[in-house]
Design an enzyme around this catalytic site. Structure first.
Site, PDB file in Angstrom:
ATOM      1  N   ARG A 145       0.811  -1.223   0.000  1.00 44.86           N
ATOM      2  CA  ARG A 145       0.000   0.000   0.000  1.00 44.86           C
ATOM      3  C   ARG A 145       0.846   1.274   0.000  1.00 44.86           C
ATOM      4  O   ARG A 145       0.319   2.378   0.031  1.00 44.86           O
ATOM      5  CB  ARG A 145      -0.929   0.003   1.224  1.00 44.86           C
TER       6      ARG A 145
ATOM      7  N   HIS B 208       5.310   4.216   7.554  1.00 43.38           N
ATOM      8  CA  HIS B 208       3.859   4.456   7.451  1.00 43.38           C
ATOM      9  C   HIS B 208       3.165   3.978   8.716  1.00 43.38           C
ATOM     10  O   HIS B 208       3.626   3.043   9.378  1.00 43.38           O
ATOM     11  CB  HIS B 208       3.275   3.755   6.218  1.00 43.38           C
TER      12      HIS B 208
ATOM     13  N   CYS C 117       1.961  -0.037  10.177  1.00 43.63           N
ATOM     14  CA  CYS C 117       2.995  -0.920   9.608  1.00 43.63           C
ATOM     15  C   CYS C 117       2.959  -2.280  10.295  1.00 43.63           C
ATOM     16  O   CYS C 117       3.111  -2.379  11.519  1.00 43.63           O
ATOM     17  CB  CYS C 117       4.374  -0.282   9.770  1.00 43.63           C
TER      18      CYS C 117
HETATM   19 CO    CO Z   1       5.128  -1.429   6.798  1.00 46.27          CO
END
Ligand code: CO
Length: 217
Positions: free
Chosen positions: A47, A99, A102
């Site tokens: 993503r 991010h 995670c």
């Molecule tokens: Co990650």
């Protein structure tokens, strides 16, 4: 060819045709050389695709991704990418991008047995131990989010401490090293820290991004 595989080849051909419609020389020009300004060190999570997030086409970003965007001083893969980016491509910026949400960071906080990958996740457990005083004050949700941020900041330090970046800075060259974090829930990047040649200390821009908490998983 399996239909699933054929579908990918079809998509590839249509993509290449679309780009050639805009610029017939697109691929022949790109094949001559690459001169990206950016090295992106990010998470392998599907993503968080580097080029798409910053909306840059092929040729603009040199990319290294692994689970939880970790920079380890004995990882020949990551160091080779960094050396090539700094010494040959002479990128202006290295961006370490983590991010929220995670899976690697989350797994590092659990006691589960994940097999071999636990050796990799131990690097995040070291970050957790280093910042335990701050993390222990937070509830589970905030602790995980903060560890995602702290992991980026520590990996920026690791990039800046490599002989590759230190030697480049000593020679009066070398990239700026930035730490960013990406929100899966809103598709937006946030700046966490930056370190440049001549900075004695890492410049942490935002202490915590807690105010954004509600909009993220
Ligand atoms: Co990650």
């Amino acid at each position: 060819m399996l239909p699933e595989v054929k579908r990918l080849f079809d998509r590839n051909r249509m993509w290449a045709e679309r780009l050639k419609e805009i610029n017939p020389d697109y691929f022949s020009n790109l094949a001559q050389q690459q001169s990206p300004e950016i090295l992106w060190i990010g998470c392998a999570d599907s993503r968080v695709p580097a080029n798409q997030i910053i909306d840059l086409p092929p040729g603009e970003v040199f990319v290294h991704r692994n689970i939880a965007n970790i920079v380890v001083h004995s990882d020949l893969n990551c160091l080779s990418v960094l050396q090539y980016a700094v010494e040959v491509l002479q990128v202006g910026w290295v961006i370490v991008c983590g991010h929220y949400g995670c899976g690697g960071v989350r797994a590092s906080m659990m006691d589960d047995d994940n097999g071999l990958i636990d050796n990799w996740l131990n690097h995040i457990r070291n970050v957790q131990r280093l910042h335990s005083a701050e993390l222990e004050l937070l509830d589970d949700h905030r602790r995980e989010r903060r560890l995602c941020e702290l992991n980026v900041i520590e990996q920026v330090r690791n990039v800046a401490e490599t002989t590759i970046v230190r030697d480049a800075w000593k020679a009066g060259a070398g990239p700026e090293v930035h730490g960013w974090i990406y929100g899966l829930g809103d598709g937006l990047l946030r700046q966490l820290c930056v370190q440049k040649r001549g900075d004695g200390e890492l410049n942490v821009l935002r202490k915590s991004l807690e105010e954004d908490c509600d909009v993220h998983p």
